[in-house]
Design a protein around this motif. Structure first.
Motif, PDB file in Angstrom:
ATOM      1  N   THR A   1       0.829  -1.209   0.000  1.00  0.00           N
ATOM      2  CA  THR A   1       0.000   0.000   0.000  1.00  0.00           C
ATOM      3  C   THR A   1       0.858   1.251   0.000  1.00  0.00           C
ATOM      4  O   THR A   1       0.611   2.198  -0.751  1.00  0.00           O
ATOM      5  CB  THR A   1      -0.930   0.003   1.221  1.00  0.00           C
ATOM      6  OG1 THR A   1      -1.678  -1.211   1.248  1.00  0.00           O
ATOM      7  CG2 THR A   1      -1.875   1.180   1.169  1.00  0.00           C
ATOM      8  N   SER A  14      -4.205  -4.855   1.520  1.00  0.00           N
ATOM      9  CA  SER A  14      -3.696  -3.753   0.692  1.00  0.00           C
ATOM     10  C   SER A  14      -4.836  -3.015   0.008  1.00  0.00           C
ATOM     11  O   SER A  14      -4.833  -1.781  -0.074  1.00  0.00           O
ATOM     12  CB  SER A  14      -2.719  -4.285  -0.365  1.00  0.00           C
ATOM     13  OG  SER A  14      -1.612  -4.909   0.233  1.00  0.00           O
ATOM     14  N   MET A  66      -5.627   0.912   0.486  1.00  0.00           N
ATOM     15  CA  MET A  66      -5.611   1.858  -0.630  1.00  0.00           C
ATOM     16  C   MET A  66      -6.937   2.600  -0.749  1.00  0.00           C
ATOM     17  O   MET A  66      -6.964   3.798  -1.032  1.00  0.00           O
ATOM     18  CB  MET A  66      -5.270   1.130  -1.929  1.00  0.00           C
ATOM     19  CG  MET A  66      -3.799   0.791  -2.059  1.00  0.00           C
ATOM     20  SD  MET A  66      -3.357   0.119  -3.661  1.00  0.00           S
ATOM     21  CE  MET A  66      -4.110  -1.497  -3.558  1.00  0.00           C
TER      22      MET A  66
END
Length: 594
Positions: free
Chosen positions: A73, A294, A298
């Motif tokens: 990320t 992740s 994000m």
């Protein structure tokens, strides 16, 4: 760096702007972050085993899914995102919020299309896959273009936070970039993947913390969330479902959910740096969990950036700092806003700028680590004879590559400041290589009947086509023949009068042109958000047709090279008889005792 405020603001307003600079506490927090990053690299470099490519490049395959997810990320959330997305929303609306769908699609496709193949093969370099699936020529072509892509991208990544830091200090951009790069080079070259992952985790925490604090202060400065939402709606910034199907529109729902998904898949699904992290965990299920974490990370960060852009518009909708020449580039809107709302609180601006620098360092360190592995595996390793010391020597060579690549990136920063808007340039320039590269992996994993000649021909055609398309579009943009007009802002609410200024309030989604007689051909008018998708499609279509022309034996395709959902198109496996006498005695299994 010269301050553009001096010639445009009356003297009685200058005092109000004096706080738009760092204090000693801001510098202290900024320096502390750089020191922590270096110490992490020193720790893993001197107190952790780093004497082989597996340890240096894959962290010994003992990394946890959470720090790996945070590293992925953090590597994806660069300064380009932190500065570019709020500025994008401020000037073009909130359509970028569709990244929620983009993130979900990217995570699903990566987990079930690309990850099973990479994890099964356990390759150090993703480009090695292209060699065993096709031929070494395809691998070398891809590695060269990937390296060029990173050299185009890294200077932009490091320039953005340097630009922000220069705005809040008395230092020049070119005095800041070498310092940032040296810090990144030190902990990346010494510590390897372990240092990169843990530094990314620390830096990402600082980044999210800075974003959240600035967001809250911005809401308080505007009045409330409802007030910010109302002003954004009245200003035409609340755009979530622009269903315009035209590929000429700059940013629509379709360009975000389709075009941006292909871009993210190129950056996450098949990117060597991301795959490197997938393989650093002990099990495939851990890698899938890391991908899911992740994706959530994000989405959170991107939506914070989107809402920050709306808060910025609510605050400056009637006094745009770019129109008043308080800033010289639209990309400086966010740092200006941070110093405006948080400048009276010692340390907070330093925390936020430290977050921007953290994001840049995370992206740069991941890219340098990946580049070093790619260059070593594809260009240096084949030329080194096998020996007992080869593994230890490989780690040292990769450290040297990191240093050289970092120095080159510092030099290329001088070219970046001559480019246009950061977000658009970053996406456009990488579209030249990232689209065709993604197309090669799609061709290899999803098209079982593709062969080496078809892949090589499709890759070359795709790259040449994208070089022509992107190069032509950028040439017309530089000559003002293609121009995307931003949504309107004003200076009616400014606390001082501006003389002899002309402000444009025209709003259009498709590009407009200065001279209709010199209107570019329609292909050059396509939105830059679709560049990666176009490049990938060219490679897949041309490569598939060329493979049919050249002929392909499906029986020669290794099932491990094809994604699980496409293995049904392969012929049934033929198993050869093996004599038990051929099995070495050491492999014999003793019968179980009752």
């Amino acid at each position: 760096m010269d301050n553009p405020l001096v010639t445009d603001i009356p003297l009685d307003q200058m005092e109000n702007l004096n706080h738009f600079a760092f204090g000693w506490l801001d510098y202290a927090l900024f320096g502390l972050l750089l020191l922590v990053s270096v110490l992490i690299g020193v720790y893993f470099g001197f107190f952790s085993k780093q004497d082989s490519t597996t340890e240096y490049f894959l962290g010994g395959k003992r990394m946890g899914c959470f720090p790996v997810a945070m590293s992925i990320t953090a590597s994806h959330i660069s300064g380009i995102s932190l500065l570019g997305i709020p500025t994008e929303v401020f000037h073009y609306g909130s359509q970028y919020a569709a990244c929620v769908i983009t993130s979900i699609l990217t995570a699903v496709v990566t987990s079930y299309v690309f990850l099973p193949v990479f994890y099964k093969l356990q390759l150090t370099s993703t480009f090695e896959y292209l060699e065993i699936r096709f031929t070494r020529s395809v691998r070398i072509l891809s590695s060269v273009l990937f390296t060029i892509s990173l050299f185009m991208y890294l200077p932009i990544v490091i320039y953005v936070p340097a630009l922000a830091f220069a705005q809040v200090s008395n230092l020049n951009v070119h005095a800041i970039t070498p310092v940032l790069c040296i810090v990144c080079i030190v902990y990346t070259s010494i510590g390897g993947l372990k240092a990169v992952v843990w530094s990314d985790t620390v830096q990402f925490s600082v980044t999210v913390g800075g974003l959240f604090v600035v967001l809250v202060l911005g809401i308080l400065s505007v009045g409330s969330v409802e007030q910010a939402w109302r002003i954004s709606g009245e200003g035409g910034r609340l755009i979530f479902f622009d269903m315009d199907p035209s590929p000429l529109a700059r940013n629509t729902f379709w360009s975000m959910t389709i075009g941006m998904t292909v871009i993210w898949l190129g950056h996450l699904g098949i990117h060597p740096g991301t795959v490197q992290r997938f393989l650093s965990v002990p099990r495939e299920i851990d890698a899938k969990r890391g991908i899911a974490i992740s994706a959530v990370g994000m989405v959170i960060v991107k939506l914070i950036c989107v809402f920050t852009g709306l808060i910025m518009f609510a605050k400056y909708h009637d006094c745009d700092p770019f129109l008043t020449k308080s800033i010289s580039r639209t990309d400086q809107t966010l740092p200006y806003y941070v110093m405006d709302v948080a400048g009276h609180l010692p340390g907070l601006p330093g925390l936020f700028v430290a977050g921007l620098v953290s994001a840049a360092l995370a992206t740069m360190s991941a890219s340098l680590n990946t580049m070093s592995g790619t260059i070593y595996e594809d260009f240096i390793n084949p030329r080194i004879p096998d020996s007992p010391k080869k593994e230890a020597m490989a780690a040292n060579i990769m450290k040297g590559v990191v240093v050289v690549a970092g120095v080159i990136s510092v030099g290329l920063v001088f070219l970046v400041e001559r480019l246009g808007p950061i977000f658009q340039i970053a996406v456009s320039m990488r579209g030249v290589t990232d689209g065709p590269l993604f197309g090669l992996f799609v061709l290899g994993m999803l098209v079982p009947w593709a062969n080496a000649k078809g892949a090589l021909f499709g890759g070359c055609v795709g790259l040449i086509s994208m070089l022509w398309l992107v190069g032509g579009a950028q040439w017309h943009t530089m000559h003002d023949r293609i121009k995307y007009d931003a949504l309107p802002t004003s200076v009616d609410g400014c606390p001082f009068n501006l003389l002899n200024q002309t402000f444009s309030t025209t709003t259009t989604s498709p590009p407009t042109w200065i001279d209709s007689s010199e209107k570019p051909m329609i292909l050059f008018q396509i939105s830059f958000m679709y560049y990666n998708m176009i490049g990938a499609m060219i490679v897949v279509v041309v490569g598939t047709i060329a493979s049919y022309v050249c002929g392909m034996d499906l029986g020669s395709v290794d099932p491990d090279h094809i994604t699980p959902m496409m293995k049904r198109f392969l012929p049934s496996q033929r198993y050869a008889q093996v004599s038990l006498k051929a099995v070495p005695p050491s492999l014999d299994v003793a019968p179980e005792k009752n």
